[in-house]
Design a protein around this motif. Structure first.
Motif, PDB file in Angstrom:
ATOM      1  N   LEU A 156      -9.939  66.008  49.824  1.00  0.00           N
ATOM      2  CA  LEU A 156      -8.495  65.060  49.726  1.00  0.00           C
ATOM      3  C   LEU A 156      -8.188  64.609  50.905  1.00  0.00           C
ATOM      4  N   ALA A 157      -7.056  64.130  50.560  1.00  0.00           N
ATOM      5  CA  ALA A 157      -6.166  63.290  51.401  1.00  0.00           C
ATOM      6  C   ALA A 157      -5.018  62.758  50.994  1.00  0.00           C
ATOM      7  N   TYR A 158      -4.190  63.028  51.423  1.00  0.00           N
ATOM      8  CA  TYR A 158      -2.260  62.968  51.071  1.00  0.00           C
ATOM      9  C   TYR A 158      -1.798  61.813  51.731  1.00  0.00           C
ATOM     10  N   LEU A 159      -2.110  60.889  50.885  1.00  0.00           N
ATOM     11  CA  LEU A 159      -0.502  59.861  51.493  1.00  0.00           C
ATOM     12  C   LEU A 159       1.076  59.805  51.557  1.00  0.00           C
ATOM     13  N   ALA A 160       1.575  60.979  51.357  1.00  0.00           N
ATOM     14  CA  ALA A 160       2.831  61.529  51.449  1.00  0.00           C
ATOM     15  C   ALA A 160       3.174  63.486  51.623  1.00  0.00           C
ATOM     16  N   ALA A 161       3.579  63.736  52.167  1.00  0.00           N
ATOM     17  CA  ALA A 161       4.344  65.151  51.136  1.00  0.00           C
ATOM     18  C   ALA A 161       3.501  66.040  51.843  1.00  0.00           C
ATOM     19  N   LYS A 163      -0.938  68.042  54.126  1.00  0.00           N
ATOM     20  CA  LYS A 163      -1.330  67.952  54.484  1.00  0.00           C
ATOM     21  C   LYS A 163      -2.858  68.414  54.097  1.00  0.00           C
ATOM     22  N   PRO A 164      -3.749  67.795  53.855  1.00  0.00           N
ATOM     23  CA  PRO A 164      -4.726  66.914  55.181  1.00  0.00           C
ATOM     24  C   PRO A 164      -3.326  65.699  54.724  1.00  0.00           C
ATOM     25  N   ASP A 165      -3.286  64.424  55.898  1.00  0.00           N
ATOM     26  CA  ASP A 165      -2.716  62.943  55.219  1.00  0.00           C
ATOM     27  C   ASP A 165      -4.228  62.471  55.816  1.00  0.00           C
ATOM     28  N   LEU A 166      -3.856  61.152  55.570  1.00  0.00           N
ATOM     29  CA  LEU A 166      -5.239  60.364  55.844  1.00  0.00           C
ATOM     30  C   LEU A 166      -5.957  59.740  56.744  1.00  0.00           C
ATOM     31  N   ARG A 167      -4.910  59.840  57.764  1.00  0.00           N
ATOM     32  CA  ARG A 167      -5.761  59.168  58.788  1.00  0.00           C
ATOM     33  C   ARG A 167      -6.581  60.873  59.966  1.00  0.00           C
ATOM     34  N   THR A 168      -5.577  61.508  59.256  1.00  0.00           N
ATOM     35  CA  THR A 168      -6.342  62.873  59.748  1.00  0.00           C
ATOM     36  C   THR A 168      -7.961  63.117  58.992  1.00  0.00           C
ATOM     37  N   THR A 169      -7.229  62.889  57.787  1.00  0.00           N
ATOM     38  CA  THR A 169      -9.119  62.976  57.012  1.00  0.00           C
ATOM     39  C   THR A 169      -9.766  62.078  57.534  1.00  0.00           C
TER      40      THR A 169
END
Length: 231
Positions: A156-161, A163-169
């Protein structure tokens, strides 16, 4: 007379995304010839759901064209419905196995993901994200369904709000394709594209091609399940 179906989406300034949502609602209208199907929005576009609901005479089922629970469902839509005695809010569209099927179809179209290693390599599921804890449960549920559908790990990666955010994943899984868990083009799809330049990225569930029949069936099912709760 059956209750009005008010299909409420977030709204977008992206013309392609707005057109795709409008086509989806039109197909739902065709699938329910004995139901008055209308469209409204919680942001960006008009009519606003807060204005549309009280203008409807008689019972109404509000069907969120949203992929998970969150602020718009539980605060906006349930708050609007509470002001009209014969209005109810259906469940959001996800998680649902039919969405996993559409995500799998989008992923199969990603260049290079047909390689032998793809059968065991992870897929990044990029979701919009919300601070509402109920959205976390829905995102994890959708990831589990997609994992079952594909038979491969889902990250899973989140685009807002959240973690983890997309860059981290992306850093942790540099070769993983990205399945964008978004209904149509708009702010979050543009953001995902910017965050993952040159990466394998699926189109949204509504990709400006033929509307998947599974999405129409899902909305009809959400409406009919909630219809029984109308006073």
């Amino acid at each position: 007379m059956r209750p009005t179906l008010l299909a409420v989406s977030h709204g977008t300034s992206d013309a392609t995304g707005a057109s795709a949502i409008a086509e989806l609602v039109a197909l739902v209208d065709r699938a329910l010839p004995d139901v008055d199907v209308q469209a409204a929005f919680v942001d960006v576009q008009q009519p606003d759901a807060a204005d549309a609901v009280p203008a409807i005479e008689g019972p109404v089922v509000i069907v969120p064209l949203l992929l998970s629970s969150g602020f718009h469902v539980h605060h906006d839509l349930h708050g609007i419905a509470a002001k009209k005695t014969d209005a109810v809010v259906a469940d959001p569209l996800g998680p649902d196995p039919r969405l996993a099927d559409v995500l799998a179809e989008r992923l199969a179209a990603v260049p290079g993901d047909g390689q032998p290693a793809a059968s065991t390599s992870p897929v990044i599921l990029a979701v919009a994200g919300s601070r509402d804890p109920r959205s976390l449960t829905d995102a994890e549920g959708m990831a589990h369904l997609l994992e079952q559908r594909l038979g491969r790990p889902i990250e899973l990666a989140y685009l807002a709000a959240r973690k983890p955010d997309l860059r981290t994943t992306l850093t942790a899984h540099p070769d993983a394709p990205i399945a964008t868990y978004l209904l149509a083009r708009g702010f979050f799809f543009d953001l995902a594209t910017r965050l993952a330049p040159g990466r394998a990225l699926t189109l949204p569930l509504l990709d400006n091609g033929p509307v998947p029949s599974a999405l129409v069936d899902l909305i009809v099912d959400r409406y009919e399940a909630a219809e029984a709760n109308v006073i």
